[in-house]
Write a protein that holds these residues in place. Structure first.
Motif, PDB file in Angstrom:
ATOM      1  N   ARG A   1     -16.673  58.066  60.628  1.00  0.00           N
ATOM      2  CA  ARG A   1     -16.704  57.139  59.504  1.00  0.00           C
ATOM      3  C   ARG A   1     -15.991  57.775  58.326  1.00  0.00           C
ATOM      4  O   ARG A   1     -16.095  58.972  58.107  1.00  0.00           O
ATOM      5  CB  ARG A   1     -18.150  56.822  59.093  1.00  0.00           C
ATOM      6  N   ALA A   2     -15.274  56.936  57.575  1.00  0.00           N
ATOM      7  CA  ALA A   2     -14.573  57.418  56.382  1.00  0.00           C
ATOM      8  C   ALA A   2     -14.777  56.426  55.252  1.00  0.00           C
ATOM      9  O   ALA A   2     -14.762  55.212  55.475  1.00  0.00           O
ATOM     10  CB  ALA A   2     -13.082  57.586  56.663  1.00  0.00           C
ATOM     11  N   TRP A   3     -14.959  56.962  54.062  1.00  0.00           N
ATOM     12  CA  TRP A   3     -15.089  56.137  52.860  1.00  0.00           C
ATOM     13  C   TRP A   3     -14.088  56.679  51.848  1.00  0.00           C
ATOM     14  O   TRP A   3     -14.176  57.831  51.443  1.00  0.00           O
ATOM     15  CB  TRP A   3     -16.503  56.236  52.297  1.00  0.00           C
ATOM     16  N   VAL A   4     -13.144  55.847  51.459  1.00  0.00           N
ATOM     17  CA  VAL A   4     -12.152  56.257  50.461  1.00  0.00           C
ATOM     18  C   VAL A   4     -11.973  55.143  49.437  1.00  0.00           C
ATOM     19  O   VAL A   4     -12.157  53.969  49.747  1.00  0.00           O
ATOM     20  CB  VAL A   4     -10.783  56.608  51.096  1.00  0.00           C
TER      21      VAL A   4
ATOM     22  N   HIS B   1      -9.368  63.650  55.472  1.00  0.00           N
ATOM     23  CA  HIS B   1     -10.399  64.533  54.916  1.00  0.00           C
ATOM     24  C   HIS B   1     -11.781  63.891  54.985  1.00  0.00           C
ATOM     25  O   HIS B   1     -12.765  64.565  55.284  1.00  0.00           O
ATOM     26  CB  HIS B   1     -10.063  64.910  53.473  1.00  0.00           C
ATOM     27  N   SER B   2     -11.861  62.601  54.716  1.00  0.00           N
ATOM     28  CA  SER B   2     -13.146  61.917  54.743  1.00  0.00           C
ATOM     29  C   SER B   2     -13.752  61.906  56.146  1.00  0.00           C
ATOM     30  O   SER B   2     -14.966  62.012  56.300  1.00  0.00           O
ATOM     31  CB  SER B   2     -12.987  60.480  54.227  1.00  0.00           C
ATOM     32  N   PHE B   3     -12.903  61.790  57.169  1.00  0.00           N
ATOM     33  CA  PHE B   3     -13.389  61.861  58.543  1.00  0.00           C
ATOM     34  C   PHE B   3     -13.839  63.273  58.897  1.00  0.00           C
ATOM     35  O   PHE B   3     -14.594  63.481  59.827  1.00  0.00           O
ATOM     36  CB  PHE B   3     -12.299  61.441  59.538  1.00  0.00           C
TER      37      PHE B   3
ATOM     38  N   ILE C   1     -13.574  52.628  58.768  1.00  0.00           N
ATOM     39  CA  ILE C   1     -12.932  53.066  57.527  1.00  0.00           C
ATOM     40  C   ILE C   1     -13.275  52.035  56.457  1.00  0.00           C
ATOM     41  O   ILE C   1     -12.983  50.853  56.617  1.00  0.00           O
ATOM     42  CB  ILE C   1     -11.403  53.175  57.667  1.00  0.00           C
ATOM     43  N   VAL C   2     -13.906  52.488  55.386  1.00  0.00           N
ATOM     44  CA  VAL C   2     -14.174  51.626  54.241  1.00  0.00           C
ATOM     45  C   VAL C   2     -13.193  52.025  53.148  1.00  0.00           C
ATOM     46  O   VAL C   2     -13.149  53.182  52.738  1.00  0.00           O
ATOM     47  CB  VAL C   2     -15.624  51.775  53.724  1.00  0.00           C
ATOM     48  N   ILE C   3     -12.403  51.059  52.727  1.00  0.00           N
ATOM     49  CA  ILE C   3     -11.457  51.284  51.629  1.00  0.00           C
ATOM     50  C   ILE C   3     -12.002  50.507  50.438  1.00  0.00           C
ATOM     51  O   ILE C   3     -12.003  49.281  50.428  1.00  0.00           O
ATOM     52  CB  ILE C   3     -10.031  50.836  52.005  1.00  0.00           C
ATOM     53  N   ASP C   4     -12.478  51.241  49.460  1.00  0.00           N
ATOM     54  CA  ASP C   4     -13.175  50.661  48.317  1.00  0.00           C
ATOM     55  C   ASP C   4     -12.258  50.641  47.096  1.00  0.00           C
ATOM     56  O   ASP C   4     -11.329  51.425  46.981  1.00  0.00           O
ATOM     57  CB  ASP C   4     -14.424  51.505  48.023  1.00  0.00           C
ATOM     58  N   ASN C   5     -12.583  49.745  46.189  1.00  0.00           N
ATOM     59  CA  ASN C   5     -11.940  49.703  44.882  1.00  0.00           C
ATOM     60  C   ASN C   5     -10.482  49.244  44.945  1.00  0.00           C
ATOM     61  O   ASN C   5      -9.642  49.742  44.218  1.00  0.00           O
ATOM     62  CB  ASN C   5     -12.048  51.071  44.202  1.00  0.00           C
ATOM     63  N   VAL C   6     -10.200  48.290  45.799  1.00  0.00           N
ATOM     64  CA  VAL C   6      -8.839  47.744  45.900  1.00  0.00           C
ATOM     65  C   VAL C   6      -8.628  46.802  44.717  1.00  0.00           C
ATOM     66  O   VAL C   6      -9.392  45.859  44.520  1.00  0.00           O
ATOM     67  CB  VAL C   6      -8.628  46.994  47.238  1.00  0.00           C
TER      68      VAL C   6
END
Length: 102
Positions: A26-29, A46-48, A81-86
């Motif tokens: 899981r990755a959160w960026v 890096h998050s992974f 993969i969560v891509i936040d703040n788009v």
């Protein structure tokens, strides 16, 4: 639209045991307003927590090389993969195209 609780809800789900069991990787960026796909790929790696080479080596890799490296690390595995703040639809479209190759 800010302030609706989207990130809060996504974080709660991201940290549930069900999600952790289903997606070992899981990755959160977060995406900055002045997004850069290459930088985003490095932050996802890096998050992974799958960096098997020195961080300095990643800095010098081209976007396509980073995509191949990430693909090789994730191939055959379920991942989230969560891509936040788009901030802009264009940013999401550009990243979606790059990440769809994984």
């Amino acid at each position: 639209m800010g302030g609706l609780g989207k990130t809060t809800l996504a974080k709660k789900l991201y940290h549930t045991n069900d999600v952790k069991m289903k997606f070992i990787r899981r990755a959160w960026v977060s995406v900055s307003q002045d997004y850069n796909t290459r930088d985003l790929l490095i932050r996802i790696i890096h998050s992974f927590g799958i960096v098997s080479m020195k961080t300095d080596e990643l800095k010098y890799m081209a976007e396509e090389e980073l995509e191949r490296y990430l693909d090789g690390c994730l191939r055959g595995r379920l991942y989230l993969i969560v891509i936040d703040n788009v901030w802009q639809k264009e940013a999401l479209g550009k990243h979606k195209k790059s990440l769809s190759r994984l």
